[in-house]
Design a protein around this motif. Structure first.
Motif, PDB file in Angstrom:
ATOM      1  N   LEU A   7     135.317  74.550  81.796  1.00 33.00           N
ATOM      2  CA  LEU A   7     136.225  73.434  82.055  1.00 33.00           C
ATOM      3  C   LEU A   7     135.974  72.231  80.902  1.00 33.00           C
ATOM      4  O   LEU A   7     136.559  72.278  79.807  1.00 33.00           O
ATOM      5  CB  LEU A   7     136.648  73.791  83.270  1.00 33.00           C
ATOM      6  CG  LEU A   7     138.196  71.875  83.490  1.00 33.00           C
ATOM      7  CD1 LEU A   7     139.571  73.369  82.762  1.00 33.00           C
ATOM      8  CD2 LEU A   7     138.904  71.649  84.381  1.00 33.00           C
ATOM      9  N   ILE A   8     134.615  72.243  80.992  1.00 35.43           N
ATOM     10  CA  ILE A   8     134.122  70.681  80.784  1.00 35.43           C
ATOM     11  C   ILE A   8     133.854  71.340  79.370  1.00 35.43           C
ATOM     12  O   ILE A   8     133.755  70.696  78.308  1.00 35.43           O
ATOM     13  CB  ILE A   8     132.520  70.271  81.316  1.00 35.43           C
ATOM     14  CG1 ILE A   8     133.249  70.255  82.706  1.00 35.43           C
ATOM     15  CG2 ILE A   8     131.411  69.508  79.846  1.00 35.43           C
ATOM     16  CD1 ILE A   8     133.411  68.378  82.904  1.00 35.43           C
ATOM     17  N   GLN A   9     133.414  72.107  79.175  1.00 31.62           N
ATOM     18  CA  GLN A   9     132.938  73.088  77.655  1.00 31.62           C
ATOM     19  C   GLN A   9     134.369  73.302  76.531  1.00 31.62           C
ATOM     20  O   GLN A   9     134.127  72.705  75.387  1.00 31.62           O
ATOM     21  CB  GLN A   9     132.424  74.196  77.779  1.00 31.62           C
ATOM     22  CG  GLN A   9     130.872  75.183  77.678  1.00 31.62           C
ATOM     23  CD  GLN A   9     130.352  76.190  78.346  1.00 31.62           C
ATOM     24  OE1 GLN A   9     130.794  76.874  77.709  1.00 31.62           O
ATOM     25  NE2 GLN A   9     129.303  76.116  78.577  1.00 31.62           N
ATOM     26  N   GLN A  10     135.301  73.492  77.201  1.00 32.62           N
ATOM     27  CA  GLN A  10     136.548  73.607  76.322  1.00 32.62           C
ATOM     28  C   GLN A  10     137.039  72.279  76.527  1.00 32.62           C
ATOM     29  O   GLN A  10     137.639  72.235  75.276  1.00 32.62           O
ATOM     30  CB  GLN A  10     138.089  74.192  77.163  1.00 32.62           C
ATOM     31  CG  GLN A  10     137.893  75.190  77.473  1.00 32.62           C
ATOM     32  CD  GLN A  10     139.159  75.649  78.764  1.00 32.62           C
ATOM     33  OE1 GLN A  10     138.797  75.626  79.304  1.00 32.62           O
ATOM     34  NE2 GLN A  10     139.687  76.476  78.066  1.00 32.62           N
ATOM     35  N   PHE A  22     134.218  61.939  73.615  1.00 36.54           N
ATOM     36  CA  PHE A  22     134.186  62.484  75.780  1.00 36.54           C
ATOM     37  C   PHE A  22     133.086  61.800  76.193  1.00 36.54           C
ATOM     38  O   PHE A  22     131.922  62.826  76.009  1.00 36.54           O
ATOM     39  CB  PHE A  22     134.025  63.971  75.035  1.00 36.54           C
ATOM     40  CG  PHE A  22     134.417  64.369  76.962  1.00 36.54           C
ATOM     41  CD1 PHE A  22     135.582  64.455  76.951  1.00 36.54           C
ATOM     42  CD2 PHE A  22     133.686  66.214  77.336  1.00 36.54           C
ATOM     43  CE1 PHE A  22     135.661  64.888  78.795  1.00 36.54           C
ATOM     44  CE2 PHE A  22     133.577  66.164  78.744  1.00 36.54           C
ATOM     45  CZ  PHE A  22     134.542  65.967  79.406  1.00 36.54           C
ATOM     46  N   THR A  23     132.821  61.271  76.256  1.00 32.43           N
ATOM     47  CA  THR A  23     131.696  59.952  76.981  1.00 32.43           C
ATOM     48  C   THR A  23     130.817  59.968  78.468  1.00 32.43           C
ATOM     49  O   THR A  23     132.156  60.989  78.872  1.00 32.43           O
ATOM     50  CB  THR A  23     132.229  58.629  77.257  1.00 32.43           C
ATOM     51  OG1 THR A  23     132.905  58.442  78.497  1.00 32.43           O
ATOM     52  CG2 THR A  23     132.871  57.774  76.128  1.00 32.43           C
ATOM     53  N   PRO A  24     130.597  60.011  78.844  1.00 28.65           N
ATOM     54  CA  PRO A  24     129.345  60.510  80.248  1.00 28.65           C
ATOM     55  C   PRO A  24     130.753  59.802  81.426  1.00 28.65           C
ATOM     56  O   PRO A  24     130.192  61.389  82.671  1.00 28.65           O
ATOM     57  CB  PRO A  24     128.082  60.033  80.205  1.00 28.65           C
ATOM     58  CG  PRO A  24     128.340  59.760  78.882  1.00 28.65           C
ATOM     59  CD  PRO A  24     129.304  59.116  77.806  1.00 28.65           C
ATOM     60  N   ILE A  25     131.316  58.932  81.626  1.00 30.48           N
ATOM     61  CA  ILE A  25     131.453  58.329  82.811  1.00 30.48           C
ATOM     62  C   ILE A  25     132.904  59.802  82.574  1.00 30.48           C
ATOM     63  O   ILE A  25     133.972  59.865  83.753  1.00 30.48           O
ATOM     64  CB  ILE A  25     132.758  56.915  82.164  1.00 30.48           C
ATOM     65  CG1 ILE A  25     132.905  57.051  83.705  1.00 30.48           C
ATOM     66  CG2 ILE A  25     133.086  57.069  80.899  1.00 30.48           C
ATOM     67  CD1 ILE A  25     131.366  56.295  84.677  1.00 30.48           C
ATOM     68  N   ARG A  26     134.068  59.714  81.128  1.00 28.54           N
ATOM     69  CA  ARG A  26     134.864  60.929  81.059  1.00 28.54           C
ATOM     70  C   ARG A  26     134.698  62.218  81.848  1.00 28.54           C
ATOM     71  O   ARG A  26     135.545  62.174  82.189  1.00 28.54           O
ATOM     72  CB  ARG A  26     135.602  61.031  80.037  1.00 28.54           C
ATOM     73  CG  ARG A  26     136.552  59.408  79.674  1.00 28.54           C
ATOM     74  CD  ARG A  26     136.254  59.266  78.174  1.00 28.54           C
ATOM     75  NE  ARG A  26     137.106  57.900  77.403  1.00 28.54           N
ATOM     76  CZ  ARG A  26     137.332  57.457  76.234  1.00 28.54           C
ATOM     77  NH1 ARG A  26     136.905  58.437  75.179  1.00 28.54           N
ATOM     78  NH2 ARG A  26     138.096  57.053  75.480  1.00 28.54           N
ATOM     79  N   ARG A  27     133.137  62.217  81.397  1.00 28.89           N
ATOM     80  CA  ARG A  27     133.201  63.435  82.254  1.00 28.89           C
ATOM     81  C   ARG A  27     132.731  63.892  83.249  1.00 28.89           C
ATOM     82  O   ARG A  27     133.078  64.997  83.884  1.00 28.89           O
ATOM     83  CB  ARG A  27     131.796  64.132  80.991  1.00 28.89           C
ATOM     84  CG  ARG A  27     131.262  65.138  81.641  1.00 28.89           C
ATOM     85  CD  ARG A  27     130.104  65.309  81.250  1.00 28.89           C
ATOM     86  NE  ARG A  27     129.426  65.490  79.815  1.00 28.89           N
ATOM     87  CZ  ARG A  27     129.681  66.975  78.871  1.00 28.89           C
ATOM     88  NH1 ARG A  27     129.630  67.822  79.781  1.00 28.89           N
ATOM     89  NH2 ARG A  27     129.312  66.651  77.920  1.00 28.89           N
ATOM     90  N   GLN A  48     133.563  57.980  94.590  1.00 29.09           N
ATOM     91  CA  GLN A  48     132.498  58.657  94.945  1.00 29.09           C
ATOM     92  C   GLN A  48     131.595  58.436  93.063  1.00 29.09           C
ATOM     93  O   GLN A  48     130.281  58.929  93.359  1.00 29.09           O
ATOM     94  CB  GLN A  48     133.042  60.205  93.897  1.00 29.09           C
ATOM     95  CG  GLN A  48     133.591  60.737  94.810  1.00 29.09           C
ATOM     96  CD  GLN A  48     134.316  62.716  95.137  1.00 29.09           C
ATOM     97  OE1 GLN A  48     133.428  63.198  93.923  1.00 29.09           O
ATOM     98  NE2 GLN A  48     135.307  62.716  96.235  1.00 29.09           N
ATOM     99  N   LEU A  49     132.671  57.599  92.256  1.00 30.43           N
ATOM    100  CA  LEU A  49     131.717  57.040  91.526  1.00 30.43           C
ATOM    101  C   LEU A  49     130.660  56.083  91.672  1.00 30.43           C
ATOM    102  O   LEU A  49     129.494  56.267  90.785  1.00 30.43           O
ATOM    103  CB  LEU A  49     132.565  56.492  89.570  1.00 30.43           C
ATOM    104  CG  LEU A  49     133.498  57.863  89.300  1.00 30.43           C
ATOM    105  CD1 LEU A  49     133.852  57.099  88.329  1.00 30.43           C
ATOM    106  CD2 LEU A  49     131.749  58.536  88.251  1.00 30.43           C
ATOM    107  N   THR A  50     130.719  55.271  92.952  1.00 31.72           N
ATOM    108  CA  THR A  50     129.917  53.599  92.583  1.00 31.72           C
ATOM    109  C   THR A  50     128.710  54.496  93.350  1.00 31.72           C
ATOM    110  O   THR A  50     127.730  53.719  93.029  1.00 31.72           O
ATOM    111  CB  THR A  50     130.662  53.168  93.291  1.00 31.72           C
ATOM    112  OG1 THR A  50     131.775  53.240  94.549  1.00 31.72           O
ATOM    113  CG2 THR A  50     131.218  52.331  92.623  1.00 31.72           C
ATOM    114  N   SER A  51     129.031  55.791  94.011  1.00 32.96           N
ATOM    115  CA  SER A  51     127.720  56.565  94.638  1.00 32.96           C
ATOM    116  C   SER A  51     127.126  56.792  93.637  1.00 32.96           C
ATOM    117  O   SER A  51     125.605  56.440  94.085  1.00 32.96           O
ATOM    118  CB  SER A  51     128.037  57.063  95.826  1.00 32.96           C
ATOM    119  OG  SER A  51     128.640  58.714  94.925  1.00 32.96           O
TER     120      SER A  51
END
Length: 158
Positions: A7-10, A22-27, A48-51
């Motif tokens: 999915l990430i590759q697509q 496709f920035t690191p945060i979007r990824r 989850q992101l703040t951790s």
């Protein structure tokens, strides 16, 4: 659950073809959503992101979600106010979501004949559809085996 790596590759390929970043945060937001069998709410994503990134704030998550939706990589589940990864972002037509009300599992369908009929009927009525959301709430096979649901006749008598 979709293969997250694929999915990430697509997503990378699609973003590159469209000339968008496709920035690191979007990824990471896409990875988190794709790793959930059901939908994730924005504040669950934020937790989850703040951790991982102490500086993550609600606007960060919402901007990433807006981007992912705009690119067709994520769908918003209107009835749950949650987000789910699109297993086939190259599919540009409408979709339908099957949502298990017990475990939250979400499956995406692409019944083009349903979309065509709705579009034709809307057009015949002089209506322009800007966005279509079809969500079917029910029970998956696994949950039906664990939870006794009232039969159709029992629910009629309630």
């Amino acid at each position: 659950m979709p293969d997250i790596r694929l999915l990430i590759q697509q997503a990378e390929r699609q973003c590159q073809q469209r000339g968008v970043r496709f920035t690191p945060i979007r990824r990471r937001v896409l990875e988190l959503i794709a790793s959930s069998p059901g939908g994730l709410k924005a504040y669950e994503l934020l937790d989850q992101l703040t951790s991982e990134h102490a500086s993550a704030r609600p606007p960060t998550v919402y901007r990433a979600l807006d981007f992912l939706i705009e690119q067709g990589l994520v769908h918003r589940i209107e009835s749950l106010n949650a987000y789910v990864a699109c297993p086939c972002p190259e599919h540009t037509h409408g979709f339908q979501l099957l949502i298990c009300r017990h475990c939250g599992r979400v499956e995406e369908l692409h019944l083009d004949d349903v979309n065509t009929q709705l579009s034709q009927r809307a057009q015949a009525l002089g209506f322009r559809v800007d966005r279509q959301t079809i969500e079917l709430l029910g029970s998956c096979d696994a949950c039906r085996g664990r939870v006794r649901e009232p039969s159709h006749t029992e629910s009629l008598h309630e």
